[in-house]
Design an enzyme around this catalytic site. Structure first.
Site, mmCIF file in Angstrom:
data_model
loop_
_atom_site.group_PDB
_atom_site.id
_atom_site.type_symbol
_atom_site.label_atom_id
_atom_site.label_comp_id
_atom_site.label_asym_id
_atom_site.label_seq_id
_atom_site.Cartn_x
_atom_site.Cartn_y
_atom_site.Cartn_z
ATOM 1 N N LYS A 74 0.856 -1.188 0.000
ATOM 2 C CA LYS A 74 0.000 0.000 0.000
ATOM 3 C C LYS A 74 0.894 1.240 0.000
ATOM 4 O O LYS A 74 1.925 1.264 0.685
ATOM 5 C CB LYS A 74 -0.876 -0.047 1.251
ATOM 6 C CG LYS A 74 -1.961 1.002 1.331
ATOM 7 C CD LYS A 74 -2.786 0.770 2.603
ATOM 8 C CE LYS A 74 -3.904 1.776 2.761
ATOM 9 N NZ LYS A 74 -4.697 1.516 3.991
ATOM 10 N N SER A 149 -9.609 1.688 3.066
ATOM 11 C CA SER A 149 -8.741 2.424 2.183
ATOM 12 C C SER A 149 -7.755 1.555 1.397
ATOM 13 O O SER A 149 -7.230 2.009 0.374
ATOM 14 C CB SER A 149 -7.960 3.461 2.982
ATOM 15 O OG SER A 149 -7.087 2.835 3.887
ATOM 16 N N SER A 173 -9.751 -0.694 7.181
ATOM 17 C CA SER A 173 -9.177 -0.481 5.848
ATOM 18 C C SER A 173 -8.543 -1.703 5.201
ATOM 19 O O SER A 173 -8.213 -1.661 4.016
ATOM 20 C CB SER A 173 -8.139 0.636 5.900
ATOM 21 O OG SER A 173 -8.771 1.886 5.885
#
Lengths: 485, 99
Positions: A74, A149, A173
């Site tokens: 990420k 996210s 997330s």
């Protein structure tokens, strides 16, 4: 090679037997990502040097289970020499001069960094729609969000671009996008994994975790990234088990608590139906499933948005245009440099959170908001801890709905925040929690959430593994990708 | 109800500014969110200690020894404006009056 059908172990066997080289895996991986990018937008930056790094592994010889395996990160995990943006304009040109501990540990194990995945700006969001670099889309239905996210990581795994990806989870997330993409994702116990080099959002809630199609692959990766780090004093010194070697699908005698408040009135019937089926499967495997109550759950969203925003407003003070990132032009003085760089560099959602947090921490509001939320957090932690005295695991849905449409909630922050009600509890209490695919409803994946006792990730992995072996969800190909292979 | 003035005060505290046409929708959204958060006032927290951080709260000690990690050059790599190996920023004192 179709990565969707592979596991870390199967790729490792192929590498050892020289059916494929690490360099080929990296080159193919990049090709696959680039071919998908226009549709899925899962990556912000790909690492074009991955084949070179993989070649070095080939030359050294394949060693441990992750040796030569491409993994995605990420883009809020800093990577030396590879641009790291947190999906924000304010870091559009940021080139880290050091790497996060999780990356160093994976590199030491021979894993190849294939690139940096999309997210909501600074991990603030549930859909990737707040990314400065555009939204990612869901491989099961291109008109829907992949969640967030960690939506880029989740979609990349579901689409077979990588076998495993790292994500971060502050209020769901990892688990929410895992559920929306029909994959497994685990947020470990607070303190299990070092946060050194992870761009801070809310420091008492943030935790790095793993996402993969198969439970066993996340188990392999978590054992490598977990453990104490002198750079993060909140990282635990507890020993790290070999989660993969200890995997067991034996559920006999396991006590499962199901909080009745998780059967939230707003939850979609298809979600409840699939979760109920999963709970029935556990009963057949010999587990006991009983209803419990978490009366304070109704306040979880309130507590979370006060605390997370307050911590964010403090953590994001560092972005001022002075030492790195975006700097506003044509300013008269340093104050204007700060204000203009921040106002032009942050997106709306990030500004909203900074404003909420600054408000909650301001004189006059501090006691009624920040302190009050921290007190209710204590009550909530006690409720969760009490349930886990009598039960091994807490289960329920991961999300209230399947993946929603792109654009459906982006203009309604409050509706977006309510998405998180089922995932927030594990963050507030620092507990390990995962989402594992429970089934499909109208072609969209549904996730079962499994929450465990502190540092008992093994029990979470085991329960997820038991369900995986029962429903074999990993055999399913994301609907929107069918016919494209 | 949060007023526009309060929002502008908070924005100043946060070193943020908003265009005139953005402020009203921001006030409206923040008001709704703060309203939702205000429901917490109904929870009785008498005698409850707040939880501000997680994990072991024991103080962690290490030897008082400097460790060199990045070099000066590395530290300056991301700086938008560098002059003579230093970080360049606009004037600290407002020049407006002199102009």
């Amino acid at each position: 090679m179709d990565i969707k059908k592979e596991t870390i172990a199967s790729l490792h066997d192929k590498l050892v037997n020289k059916e494929v080289t690490a360099e080929e895996l990296a080159t193919d991986g990049l090709k696959q990502i680039k071919a998908n990018e226009k549709k899925l937008n899962t990556f912000i930056t790909v690492n074009d040097k991955a084949p070179e790094a993989a070649k070095a592994i080939d030359e050294k010889g394949i060693e441990g289970p992750l040796s030569g395996i491409p993994i995605a990160y990420k883009d809020n995990i800093v990577t030396e020499g590879i641009k790291t943006t947190a999906a924000s304009k304010i870091l559009y040109n940021f080139m880290p001069v050091y790497s996060a501990t999780v990356l160093e540990k994976l590199q030491a194990a021979g894993a190849i960094d294939i690139g940096k995945t999309n997210l909501d700006e600074f991990a603030m969001g549930s859909s990737t729609e707040t990314s400065y670099y555009g939204t990612s889309v869901n491989p099961w239905d291109f008109s829907r969000v992949p969640g967030g996210s960690s939506g880029g990581s989740a979609a990349a795994v579901a689409a077979g671009e990588v076998v495993a990806a790292l994500g971060t989870d502050t209020g769901g997330s990892i688990r929410q996008p895992a559920a929306f993409n029909g994959i497994f994702g685990i947020k470990p116990t607070y303190g299990r994994v070092s946060r050194w080099g992870v761009i801070a959002f809310a420091s008492s809630l943030d935790q790095v975790g793993v996402m993969s199609k198969r439970v066993e692959d996340s188990a392999t990766v978590l054992s490598v990234i977990a453990g104490h780090d002198e750079h993060d004093s909140t990282s635990s010194e507890k020993e790290v088990p070999d989660y993969r070697a200890n995997l067991s699908k034996d559920m006999s005698g396991v006590k499962i608590a199901v909080p009745k408040e998780f059967w939230h009135e707003g939850t979609h019937p298809d979600v409840l139906d699939n979760v109920n089926k999963a709970l029935d499967a556990y009963k057949k495997m010999g587990a006991t499933v009983e209803e419990v109550s978490l009366p304070s759950l109704k306040h979880a969203v309130e507590v979370y948005y006060i605390l997370a925003s307050s911590e964010a407003s403090s953590n994001l003070q560092r972005y001022d245009g002075v030492r790195y990132g975006f700097r506003a032009k044509d300013v008269k003085n340093i104050k204007e440099l700060f204000v203009n760089s921040r106002s032009e560099g942050f997106g709306d959602e990030v500004k909203r959170r900074i404003m909420l947090g600054t408000f909650a921490l301001s004189a006059g509001a501090y006691d009624a908001y920040f302190k009050k939320a921290a007190e209710v957090r204590t009550i909530f932690i006690k409720e969760m801890t009490n349930v886990l005295k009598d039960y091994d695991l807490i289960m329920g849905p991961s999300t209230t709905t399947p993946a929603f449409k792109i654009g459906e909630k982006v203009d309604d922050p409050l509706a977006m925040y309510m998405n998180d009600i089922l995932t927030i509890p594990a963050n507030l209490a620092g507990l390990p929690a995962a989402s594992v695919p429970a089934g499909l409803a109208d072609g969209l994946p549904i996730g079962l959430q499994i929450i465990g006792r502190p540092f008992d990730e093994q029990a979470v992995f085991n329960a997820a593994y038991a369900l995986q072996e029962e429903n074999k969800f990993y055999e399913k190909i994301p609907t929107a990708l069918k016919g494209e292979d | 109800m949060i007023s526009k003035d309060e929002i502008l005060h908070v924005a100043a505290l946060a070193n943020l500014k908003f265009q005139d046409d953005e402020v009203d929708s921001f006030v409206n959204q923040l008001d709704k969110i703060v309203n939702m958060e205000s429901k917490l006032s109904s929870v009785d927290t008498t005698g409850i200690k707040p939880t501000y951080n997680m994990g072991d709260t024991n103080t962690v000690f290490r030897e008082d020894k400097g460790v060199h990690t990045q070099t000066r050059e590395q530290m300056l790599e991301n700086v938008p404006e560098v002059d003579n190996n230093l970080i360049k920023v606009p004037t600290i004192v407002d020049k407006e009056d002199d102009e």
